[in-house]
Design a protein around this motif. Sequence first.
Motif, short mmCIF file in Angstrom:
data_model
loop_
_atom_site.label_atom_id
_atom_site.label_comp_id
_atom_site.label_asym_id
_atom_site.label_seq_id
_atom_site.Cartn_x
_atom_site.Cartn_y
_atom_site.Cartn_z
N VAL A 169 0.84 -1.20 0.00
CA VAL A 169 0.00 0.00 0.00
C VAL A 169 0.88 1.25 0.00
N LEU A 170 1.95 1.22 0.78
CA LEU A 170 2.83 2.38 0.85
C LEU A 170 3.44 2.69 -0.52
N ASP A 171 3.90 1.63 -1.21
CA ASP A 171 4.51 1.85 -2.52
C ASP A 171 3.50 2.46 -3.50
N LEU A 172 2.26 2.00 -3.43
CA LEU A 172 1.22 2.59 -4.29
C LEU A 172 0.99 4.05 -3.92
N LEU A 173 1.01 4.31 -2.62
CA LEU A 173 0.79 5.68 -2.13
C LEU A 173 1.89 6.63 -2.59
N THR A 174 3.13 6.20 -2.41
CA THR A 174 4.23 7.11 -2.76
C THR A 174 4.36 7.24 -4.28
N ALA A 175 3.78 6.28 -5.03
CA ALA A 175 3.84 6.38 -6.49
C ALA A 175 2.80 7.35 -7.03
N MET A 176 1.89 7.81 -6.19
CA MET A 176 0.88 8.77 -6.66
C MET A 176 1.50 10.17 -6.64
N PRO A 177 1.65 10.79 -7.84
CA PRO A 177 2.45 12.01 -7.89
C PRO A 177 1.73 13.30 -7.51
N ILE A 190 -6.84 3.65 -2.45
CA ILE A 190 -6.08 2.49 -2.89
C ILE A 190 -6.88 1.20 -2.66
N GLY A 191 -7.64 1.14 -1.60
CA GLY A 191 -8.52 -0.01 -1.38
C GLY A 191 -7.82 -1.17 -0.71
N GLY A 192 -8.05 -2.39 -1.20
CA GLY A 192 -7.56 -3.58 -0.50
C GLY A 192 -8.44 -3.83 0.71
N ARG A 307 -4.54 -6.65 -7.30
CA ARG A 307 -4.24 -7.18 -5.96
C ARG A 307 -3.57 -8.54 -6.08
N ASP A 308 -4.18 -9.46 -6.82
CA ASP A 308 -3.62 -10.80 -7.00
C ASP A 308 -3.90 -11.25 -8.43
N ILE A 309 -3.03 -12.11 -8.94
CA ILE A 309 -3.32 -12.83 -10.19
C ILE A 309 -3.08 -14.30 -9.90
N VAL A 310 -4.04 -15.12 -10.22
CA VAL A 310 -3.90 -16.56 -9.96
C VAL A 310 -3.96 -17.29 -11.29
N GLY A 311 -3.11 -18.32 -11.46
CA GLY A 311 -3.15 -19.15 -12.65
C GLY A 311 -2.24 -18.61 -13.75
N GLY A 312 -2.45 -19.10 -14.98
CA GLY A 312 -1.59 -18.70 -16.10
C GLY A 312 -0.42 -19.64 -16.25
#
Length: 314
Positions: A169-177, A190-192, A307-312
């Motif tokens: 969450v922090l990385d998403l927050l600091t990436a918001m310019p 950001i949610g979650g 948030r997540d990717i499953v499979g592939g």
Amino acid sequence: MTLANRPALSVVAPCYNEQDVLPEFLRRIGTVLDGVGGASEIVLVDDGSHDRTWEVLTEAAARDPRVVAVRLMRNHGHQLALTAGLTVCRGERILIIDADLQDPPELLPDMMVLMDQGADVVYGQRRQREGEGLFKRATAAAFYRLIGRMTDVEIPLDAGDFRLITRRVLDLLTAMPERHRFVRGMVAWIGGKQVPLPYDRKARVAGESKYPLSKMVRFAADAITAFSVVPLMASMTIGWVMAAVGFAFFVYSIIGWAFGHTLPGWTSLMAAVGVLGGMQFLMLGIIGAYLGRLYDQSKGRPLFMIRDIVGGPK
Ligand code: UDP
Ligand code: MG
């Protein structure tokens, strides 16, 4: 920075003229961190204080290797001082807290448990606010309810910045310019999995509030304009109403003219004023709509956050 040398926990607190509370703050935070165990750091940001805050911080840093003291060039205000601390900190989990001990650091273990159970954000929700006057409580209550109505983002009621967040969450927050930062709203955006933890907000341990009315008004204006284009769109609504009224005037004056109940010139004047007035507001509203979109775009927020990717393919 590799994952291996990240401390498990960072505590981040902005400090503006907090020389009187800091010794007690460091003592209580230190005890809590000893109890939680694991590697930790305490990032304290001196937001251009005029008192001995910086001396207190550097002395603490010399004594305790966990303390990281950061000094800003000048007073940037609570939200930017906090942002500076969040940018500097390295922990896997980050506790955001005020330096004045209004938010009890002793809640950290409970927050950690909720995060162990999968929360991305555990935010303190104020049940009671001690030592804060009726005016502060009433304006705060009104503010949280107003902003709740003006934006689609679910900003929790009666929650400050006191919260435990994950590194993700922090990385998403600091990436918001964006420049005008309303941190608690951005974290909500950001949610979650965001989990409240109710607590009673205490009075300040020492010193006085650094939020005079002028700063509170600026804070509220920043928050609303950062999270809502409703004010910009208001002229659109006014425009529709004015256009309708203008058109009604137009019809009325034409009818009056047809039945000869008018002075010469009145009809054309009323029709022009009504219709033109309405059109102007409507056009302003249209400009507002485009400006709102431009504004949203200029914030440069990510379009979505996976948030997540499953499979592939394996
Ligand atoms: N603060 C800051 N810069 C400012 C104003 C406040 O870093 O310009 C810090 C302050 O030291 C405290 C936190 O922000 O740690 C919250 O401020 P305060 O307690 O005065 O606000 P209140 O709790 O009264 O809303
Ligand atoms: Mg306070």
